[in-house]
Design an enzyme around this catalytic site. Structure first.
Site, PDB file in Angstrom:
ATOM      1  N   ASN A 340       0.642  -0.865  -0.190  1.00 16.22           N
ATOM      2  CA  ASN A 340       0.228   0.432  -0.257  1.00 16.22           C
ATOM      3  C   ASN A 340       0.898   1.223   0.152  1.00 16.22           C
ATOM      4  OD1 ASN A 340      -2.278  -0.966   0.536  1.00 16.22           O
ATOM      5  ND2 ASN A 340      -1.661  -2.338   2.079  1.00 16.22           N
ATOM      6  N   LYS A 341       0.338   2.579  -0.523  1.00 17.60           N
ATOM      7  CA  LYS A 341       0.945   3.505  -0.781  1.00 17.60           C
ATOM      8  C   LYS A 341       1.364   4.402   1.213  1.00 17.60           C
ATOM      9  CE  LYS A 341       2.658   6.518  -3.009  1.00 17.60           C
ATOM     10  NZ  LYS A 341       4.583   6.098  -3.673  1.00 17.60           N
ATOM     11  N   VAL A 342       1.433   4.050   1.976  1.00 19.81           N
ATOM     12  CA  VAL A 342       1.249   4.140   3.106  1.00 19.81           C
ATOM     13  C   VAL A 342       0.954   2.820   4.258  1.00 19.81           C
ATOM     14  CG1 VAL A 342       0.781   5.397   5.404  1.00 19.81           C
ATOM     15  CG2 VAL A 342      -0.253   6.390   3.562  1.00 19.81           C
TER      16      VAL A 342
END
Length: 346
Positions: A340-342
């Site tokens: 995931n991006k974060v």
């Protein structure tokens, strides 16, 4: 087929121009903190940690300050207080929302450190937690593999080095956006690009090596190969590689060697390429000028920048290589599996 990753690679020159223009005037703010500190502690994970490796080498080699990488678990898991008086804690996070990094910066401040944040998230928890926030201007990054957020972090850390009194010229940094634009064009026109892609598509993995200021680039390139191409990629300093792991380099495990076109580690990188090739394995170069290109089976060009700021352009041929390799393997580089991006860690 095009990808968001490729589009965001192409946005890097403008992202760097904006970021450098906005952050260079902040050097007096960093200098004020520098007067009250002696050493630097970098707090980061993932690609941001690879940027921190660049920051560490820059600060030690050009600003003359001891710099180390934090182990966030000391703050978040062991919950051990340390004496951080005289320390400048620099937390790096693309989003500024990774709770572990925010908590560790808060911990550092509570232990007596002065604090700086490097983030693309204006108004993020990390930016709000720091005394000085170096907010990059990469714009929204949608593809999961970091490209423009990574290079703008390097730009922010270059500004940090200038604020800490590094013996370098700010004009070198100002030239970086144009060199990145040139790297994109040169790499995509290079006959070596499809050759290296085809070679890497046939093997289960590779060793990626560099040293000194280029070491963080080698680690970042190895990470990108793993996350976007699902290949085994071992990122190592070439000094560590020679201490044993070089045994894994063979016809099925080529070496990707990363170097600036000048600097004290270039000769060793060229020597390593010759050793790899003489052992019957392929060495592929990224940067390193004509010396490294001649020693390798194939090589991608590097930026015409001095070593201290070369990593801003040196990662770009690697990013393009990874994006092409992922598509060659039938993988969507924008959405690597399991990522995931974060990322939050306990």
């Amino acid at each position: 087929m095009t990808s968001l990753m490729r589009a965001e690679i192409g946005e890097q020159p403008e992202a760097l121009r904006r970021t450098i223009g906005e952050l260079l005037p902040r050097t007096p703010d960093i200098a004020a903190l520098a007067r009250e500190t002696r050493q630097v502690l970098f707090i980061a994970r993932g690609s941001s940690d690879n940027a921190a490796v660049y920051g560490r080498y820059l600060v030690e080699s050009h600003a003359g300050r001891l710099a180390t990488l934090a182990a966030p678990s000391i703050a978040t898991t062991y919950r051990r207080r340390l004496d951080l008086s005289g320390v400048l804690a620099v937390a790096i996070s693309q989003s500024g929302k990774t709770e572990e990094i925010v908590e560790t910066l808060d911990w550092a401040a509570d232990c007596g450190a002065r604090t700086v944040a490097v983030t693309n998230g204006a108004g993020s928890p990390l930016a709000e937690a720091a005394e000085v926030a170096l907010v990059t201007d990469a714009g929204a990054e949608i593809a999961v593999p970091a490209t423009k957020t990574y290079t703008t972090q390097l730009a922010a850390l270059s500004v940090l080095g200038l604020g800490l009194g590094a013996d370098v010229a700010a004009d070198d940094l100002r030239r970086a956006p144009d060199e990145v634009a040139r790297m994109i064009a040169l790499t995509e026109a290079s006959a070596a690009l499809p050759e290296i892609v085809e070679q890497l598509a046939r093997v289960p993995g590779t060793v990626v090596s560099g040293r000194g200021i280029a070491f963080g680039t080698a680690l970042e390139l190895a990470l990108k190969i793993k996350e976007a191409c699902y290949l085994h990629a071992m990122g190592l300093s070439y000094a560590d590689l020679l201490h044993g792991p070089i045994a894994v380099v063979d016809a099925q495990t080529p070496a990707l060697l990363v170097a600036a076109d000048s600097g004290p580690t270039l000769a060793g990188t060229v020597a390593l390429a010759r050793r790899v090739e003489s052992a019957g394995a392929h060495a592929f170069g990224v940067g390193g000028g004509p010396g490294l290109a001649e020693a390798c089976s194939a090589a991608l060009p590097g930026p015409g920048l001095p070593e201290w700021v070369a990593p801003l352009g040196l990662i770009v041929p690697g990013q393009i290589l990874v994006e092409n390799l992922a598509r060659r393997l039938g993988i969507d580089p924008d959405v690597p599996r399991g990522l995931n991006k974060v990322t939050q860690t306990d």
